[in-house]
Design a protein around this motif. Structure first.
Motif, mmCIF file in Angstrom:
data_model
loop_
_atom_site.group_PDB
_atom_site.id
_atom_site.type_symbol
_atom_site.label_atom_id
_atom_site.label_comp_id
_atom_site.label_asym_id
_atom_site.label_seq_id
_atom_site.Cartn_x
_atom_site.Cartn_y
_atom_site.Cartn_z
ATOM 1 N N ARG A 38 0.841 -1.198 0.000
ATOM 2 C CA ARG A 38 0.000 0.000 0.000
ATOM 3 C C ARG A 38 0.870 1.238 0.000
ATOM 4 N N GLN A 39 0.294 2.301 -0.530
ATOM 5 C CA GLN A 39 0.989 3.583 -0.565
ATOM 6 C C GLN A 39 0.025 4.682 -0.180
ATOM 7 N N ALA A 40 0.321 5.329 0.930
ATOM 8 C CA ALA A 40 -0.473 6.465 1.403
ATOM 9 C C ALA A 40 0.072 7.749 0.782
ATOM 10 N N PRO A 41 -0.750 8.791 0.715
ATOM 11 C CA PRO A 41 -0.280 10.065 0.132
ATOM 12 C C PRO A 41 0.973 10.574 0.827
ATOM 13 N N GLY A 42 1.976 10.902 0.036
ATOM 14 C CA GLY A 42 3.207 11.455 0.577
ATOM 15 C C GLY A 42 4.135 10.453 1.222
ATOM 16 N N LYS A 43 3.791 9.171 1.127
ATOM 17 C CA LYS A 43 4.615 8.138 1.752
ATOM 18 C C LYS A 43 5.094 7.125 0.720
ATOM 19 N N GLU A 44 6.099 6.368 1.096
ATOM 20 C CA GLU A 44 6.594 5.325 0.217
ATOM 21 C C GLU A 44 5.671 4.102 0.262
ATOM 22 N N ARG A 45 5.752 3.312 -0.799
ATOM 23 C CA ARG A 45 4.993 2.073 -0.837
ATOM 24 C C ARG A 45 5.529 1.126 0.241
ATOM 25 N N GLU A 46 4.614 0.487 0.971
ATOM 26 C CA GLU A 46 5.035 -0.402 2.051
ATOM 27 C C GLU A 46 4.377 -1.767 1.917
ATOM 28 N N PHE A 47 5.088 -2.761 2.425
ATOM 29 C CA PHE A 47 4.590 -4.127 2.435
ATOM 30 C C PHE A 47 3.431 -4.264 3.408
ATOM 31 N N VAL A 48 2.402 -5.019 3.022
ATOM 32 C CA VAL A 48 1.270 -5.282 3.899
ATOM 33 C C VAL A 48 1.199 -6.770 4.265
ATOM 34 N N ALA A 49 1.167 -7.631 3.240
ATOM 35 C CA ALA A 49 1.010 -9.066 3.504
ATOM 36 C C ALA A 49 1.492 -9.859 2.298
ATOM 37 N N ALA A 50 1.855 -11.113 2.553
ATOM 38 C CA ALA A 50 2.235 -12.023 1.479
ATOM 39 C C ALA A 50 1.749 -13.419 1.817
ATOM 40 N N ILE A 51 1.522 -14.203 0.773
ATOM 41 C CA ILE A 51 1.109 -15.592 0.948
ATOM 42 C C ILE A 51 1.948 -16.466 0.021
ATOM 43 N N SER A 52 2.446 -17.577 0.564
ATOM 44 C CA SER A 52 3.303 -18.467 -0.212
ATOM 45 C C SER A 52 2.540 -19.070 -1.380
ATOM 46 N N TRP A 53 3.298 -19.604 -2.336
ATOM 47 C CA TRP A 53 2.679 -20.176 -3.525
ATOM 48 C C TRP A 53 1.747 -21.328 -3.159
ATOM 49 N N SER A 54 2.079 -22.052 -2.075
ATOM 50 C CA SER A 54 1.256 -23.181 -1.643
ATOM 51 C C SER A 54 0.067 -22.737 -0.794
ATOM 52 N N GLY A 55 0.103 -21.504 -0.339
ATOM 53 C CA GLY A 55 -0.991 -20.979 0.470
ATOM 54 C C GLY A 55 -0.921 -21.300 1.949
ATOM 55 N N ASP A 56 0.135 -21.992 2.379
ATOM 56 C CA ASP A 56 0.172 -22.422 3.771
ATOM 57 C C ASP A 56 1.021 -21.528 4.665
ATOM 58 N N ARG A 57 1.655 -20.505 4.082
ATOM 59 C CA ARG A 57 2.447 -19.586 4.885
ATOM 60 C C ARG A 57 2.061 -18.159 4.535
ATOM 61 N N THR A 58 1.832 -17.362 5.579
ATOM 62 C CA THR A 58 1.491 -15.960 5.390
ATOM 63 C C THR A 58 2.409 -15.088 6.233
ATOM 64 N N THR A 59 2.601 -13.881 5.759
ATOM 65 C CA THR A 59 3.436 -12.896 6.453
ATOM 66 C C THR A 59 2.702 -11.567 6.447
ATOM 67 N N TYR A 60 2.770 -10.848 7.570
ATOM 68 C CA TYR A 60 2.075 -9.564 7.689
ATOM 69 C C TYR A 60 3.005 -8.514 8.292
ATOM 70 N N THR A 61 2.787 -7.276 7.901
ATOM 71 C CA THR A 61 3.453 -6.205 8.614
ATOM 72 C C THR A 61 2.776 -6.052 9.979
ATOM 73 N N PRO A 105 10.842 -20.344 -1.441
ATOM 74 C CA PRO A 105 10.503 -20.762 -0.071
ATOM 75 C C PRO A 105 9.914 -19.605 0.722
ATOM 76 N N PRO A 106 9.018 -19.877 1.637
ATOM 77 C CA PRO A 106 8.423 -18.802 2.456
ATOM 78 C C PRO A 106 9.487 -18.030 3.215
ATOM 79 N N ARG A 107 9.220 -16.727 3.421
ATOM 80 C CA ARG A 107 10.149 -15.862 4.122
ATOM 81 C C ARG A 107 9.413 -15.074 5.174
ATOM 82 N N SER A 108 10.156 -14.559 6.123
ATOM 83 C CA SER A 108 9.555 -13.790 7.209
ATOM 84 C C SER A 108 9.417 -12.319 6.862
ATOM 85 N N SER A 109 10.065 -11.892 5.789
ATOM 86 C CA SER A 109 9.936 -10.490 5.381
ATOM 87 C C SER A 109 10.066 -10.397 3.865
#
Length: 128
Positions: A38-61, A105-109
Motif C-alpha cells: 500500500r501507498q499512502a499520500p506522501g509516503k513510500e509504498r510499504e509491504f502489507v502481507a504475502a502468501i506463499s505459492w502453496s498458500g500455507d504460509r502468510t506474512t504480515y506487517t 521458499p516462504p520468508r519472514s519479510s
C-alpha cells in the motif's frame, strides 16, 4: 508476465471491513508468492502481507496483524485481502503483486523488489 487487476476498494468508516481481490491472468498463477502493498499520500509504498505459492504460509506487517487476512484461490487465479477493524491510517492505494521467482521458499519479510508484476491499485479510504 502476469497481469493483475485489483478490485474491492472503497470508502468505509473506521471499524468497518473491506475485502480486496486481485485477479491474475497471462501466466500460471499457482507457483508464485503473492503480496499486497500500500501507498499512502506522501509516503513510500510499504509491504502489507504475502502468501506463499502453496498458500500455507502468510506474512504480515506488524500494523495489520490480527486485523488483515491474506488468502488465495489457485483454481480461480485470485488472491484476497480481508481487512477488518479498519483505521484511518489504513487509507492508501493498495497494490497486488506477484513474485519474480516461482516456488520461492516462504520468508519472514518481503520488499517490493521481490515482486515483478504489479496491478494498477485500488483506493481504500477509511473515515474517522
Amino acid at each position: 508476465q502476469v497481469q493483475l487487476v485489483e478490485s474491492g476498494g472503497g470508502l468505509v468508516q473506521a471499524g468497518g471491513s473491506l475485502r480486496l481481490s486481485c485477479a491474475a491472468s497471462g501466466r500460471t498463477f499457482s507457483p508464485y508468492t503473492m503480496g499486497w502493498f500500500r501507498q499512502a499520500p506522501g509516503k513510500e509504498r510499504e509491504f502489507v502481507a504475502a502468501i506463499s505459492w502453496s498458500g500455507d504460509r502468510t506474512t504480515y506487517t506488524d500494523s495489520v496483524k490480527g486485523r488483515f487476512t491474506i488468502s488465495r484461490d489457485n483454481a480461480k487465479n485470485t488472491v484476497y485481502l480481508q481487512m477488518n477493524s479498519l483505521k484511518p491510517e489504513d487509507t492508501a492505494i493498495y497494490y497486488c503483486a506477484a513474485d519474480r521467482v516461482p516456488l520461492r521458499p516462504p520468508r519472514s519479510s518481503w520488499n517490493q523488489n521481490d515482486f515483478g508484476s504489479w496491478g494498477q491499485g485500488t483506493q481504500v479510504t477509511v473515515s474517522s
